[in-house]
Design a protein around this motif. Sequence first.
Motif, PDB file in Angstrom:
ATOM      1  N   TYR A  11       0.857  -1.186   0.000  1.00  0.00           N
ATOM      2  CA  TYR A  11       0.000   0.000   0.000  1.00  0.00           C
ATOM      3  C   TYR A  11       0.889   1.231   0.000  1.00  0.00           C
ATOM      4  CZ  TYR A  11      -3.749  -3.078   1.591  1.00  0.00           C
ATOM      5  OH  TYR A  11      -4.674  -4.083   1.701  1.00  0.00           O
ATOM      6  N   GLY A  12       0.515   2.212  -0.821  1.00  0.00           N
ATOM      7  CA  GLY A  12       1.284   3.450  -0.827  1.00  0.00           C
ATOM      8  C   GLY A  12       0.588   4.489  -1.670  1.00  0.00           C
ATOM      9  N   TRP A  13       1.312   5.572  -1.914  1.00  0.00           N
ATOM     10  CA  TRP A  13       0.806   6.646  -2.770  1.00  0.00           C
ATOM     11  C   TRP A  13       1.519   6.546  -4.100  1.00  0.00           C
ATOM     12  CZ3 TRP A  13      -3.424   9.255  -1.574  1.00  0.00           C
ATOM     13  CH2 TRP A  13      -3.851   9.223  -0.248  1.00  0.00           C
ATOM     14  N   ALA A  14       0.751   6.626  -5.184  1.00  0.00           N
ATOM     15  CA  ALA A  14       1.313   6.540  -6.534  1.00  0.00           C
ATOM     16  C   ALA A  14       2.329   7.656  -6.721  1.00  0.00           C
ATOM     17  CB  ALA A  14       0.198   6.662  -7.570  1.00  0.00           C
ATOM     18  N   LYS A  15       3.437   7.327  -7.368  1.00  0.00           N
ATOM     19  CA  LYS A  15       4.436   8.352  -7.685  1.00  0.00           C
ATOM     20  C   LYS A  15       3.952   9.125  -8.905  1.00  0.00           C
ATOM     21  CE  LYS A  15       8.637   6.608  -5.648  1.00  0.00           C
ATOM     22  NZ  LYS A  15       9.991   6.123  -5.891  1.00  0.00           N
ATOM     23  N   ILE A  16       3.960  10.439  -8.780  1.00  0.00           N
ATOM     24  CA  ILE A  16       3.527  11.310  -9.873  1.00  0.00           C
ATOM     25  C   ILE A  16       4.755  11.633 -10.723  1.00  0.00           C
ATOM     26  CG2 ILE A  16       2.405  13.510 -10.445  1.00  0.00           C
ATOM     27  CD1 ILE A  16       0.615  11.613  -8.819  1.00  0.00           C
ATOM     28  N   GLY A  17       4.568  11.622 -12.041  1.00  0.00           N
ATOM     29  CA  GLY A  17       5.694  11.901 -12.932  1.00  0.00           C
ATOM     30  C   GLY A  17       5.220  11.961 -14.365  1.00  0.00           C
ATOM     31  N   THR A  18       6.076  11.512 -15.275  1.00  0.00           N
ATOM     32  CA  THR A  18       5.730  11.576 -16.692  1.00  0.00           C
ATOM     33  C   THR A  18       4.639  10.575 -17.054  1.00  0.00           C
ATOM     34  OG1 THR A  18       7.569  10.093 -17.122  1.00  0.00           O
ATOM     35  CG2 THR A  18       7.976  12.442 -17.462  1.00  0.00           C
ATOM     36  N   ILE A  19       4.590   9.450 -16.359  1.00  0.00           N
ATOM     37  CA  ILE A  19       3.598   8.418 -16.655  1.00  0.00           C
ATOM     38  C   ILE A  19       2.284   8.719 -15.930  1.00  0.00           C
ATOM     39  CG2 ILE A  19       3.080   5.947 -16.599  1.00  0.00           C
ATOM     40  CD1 ILE A  19       5.524   6.497 -18.275  1.00  0.00           C
ATOM     41  N   ARG A  20       2.375   8.954 -14.639  1.00  0.00           N
ATOM     42  CA  ARG A  20       1.170   9.186 -13.837  1.00  0.00           C
ATOM     43  C   ARG A  20       1.010  10.664 -13.527  1.00  0.00           C
ATOM     44  NH1 ARG A  20       0.339   4.298  -9.990  1.00  0.00           N
ATOM     45  NH2 ARG A  20       1.983   2.940 -10.669  1.00  0.00           N
ATOM     46  N   LYS A  21      -0.200  11.123 -13.708  1.00  0.00           N
ATOM     47  CA  LYS A  21      -0.481  12.549 -13.507  1.00  0.00           C
ATOM     48  C   LYS A  21      -1.397  12.796 -12.308  1.00  0.00           C
ATOM     49  CE  LYS A  21       1.541  13.513 -17.450  1.00  0.00           C
ATOM     50  NZ  LYS A  21       2.959  13.744 -17.416  1.00  0.00           N
ATOM     51  N   LYS A  22      -2.027  11.746 -11.799  1.00  0.00           N
ATOM     52  CA  LYS A  22      -3.052  11.926 -10.775  1.00  0.00           C
ATOM     53  C   LYS A  22      -2.641  11.310  -9.444  1.00  0.00           C
ATOM     54  CE  LYS A  22      -6.742  11.950 -14.162  1.00  0.00           C
ATOM     55  NZ  LYS A  22      -7.922  11.295 -14.663  1.00  0.00           N
ATOM     56  N   ARG A  23      -2.962  12.026  -8.362  1.00  0.00           N
ATOM     57  CA  ARG A  23      -2.699  11.497  -7.022  1.00  0.00           C
ATOM     58  C   ARG A  23      -3.647  10.324  -6.774  1.00  0.00           C
ATOM     59  NH1 ARG A  23      -2.925  16.624  -3.076  1.00  0.00           N
ATOM     60  NH2 ARG A  23      -4.913  16.912  -4.137  1.00  0.00           N
ATOM     61  N   ALA A  24      -3.104   9.256  -6.200  1.00  0.00           N
ATOM     62  CA  ALA A  24      -3.928   8.068  -5.963  1.00  0.00           C
ATOM     63  C   ALA A  24      -3.308   7.190  -4.895  1.00  0.00           C
ATOM     64  CB  ALA A  24      -4.064   7.256  -7.257  1.00  0.00           C
ATOM     65  N   ILE A  25      -4.178   6.467  -4.190  1.00  0.00           N
ATOM     66  CA  ILE A  25      -3.686   5.372  -3.353  1.00  0.00           C
ATOM     67  C   ILE A  25      -3.394   4.243  -4.328  1.00  0.00           C
ATOM     68  CG2 ILE A  25      -4.351   3.549  -1.736  1.00  0.00           C
ATOM     69  CD1 ILE A  25      -5.851   5.585  -0.111  1.00  0.00           C
TER      70      ILE A  25
END
Length: 139
Positions: A11-25
Amino acid sequence: MELMGKLKVYYGWAKIGTIRKKRAISVIYENEWHGCRCDRGQRILRAAQETVIERYQDEEEEKAAKDCTRIFTEYSLFFDEKPINGSLNKILQMNSEADKNHVSKAMRDKIAEALRKAFMKANRGYREPDGQQLELNLE
């Protein structure tokens, strides 16, 4: 079953970067421990999320992993989308609800607390959205 065969859930927080743009568990399930725990598997995990807590899967969850071809399966709850709308309390409640058939209440509380602590550390100015939204009650 020996402990080494037990599959984990991260369980964690998604890393935001070039691939992911949205905050998410980010909830990541291992589908087979050998590939997941090698250096490459752990690099993939670190690239995907800031892991804050992990647990072992129950038997039912492990059965679902047997048919997978990928080493990990990820589920996300998006922080800024409906019905969560930026509410930390709501996202933690929904995550706990999703686990209720496989995880004890005590462990779900521990997971929620770890996720809350990590979020607050990274988002020091966070305030729970005030419930000033219009609710339509049709009775």
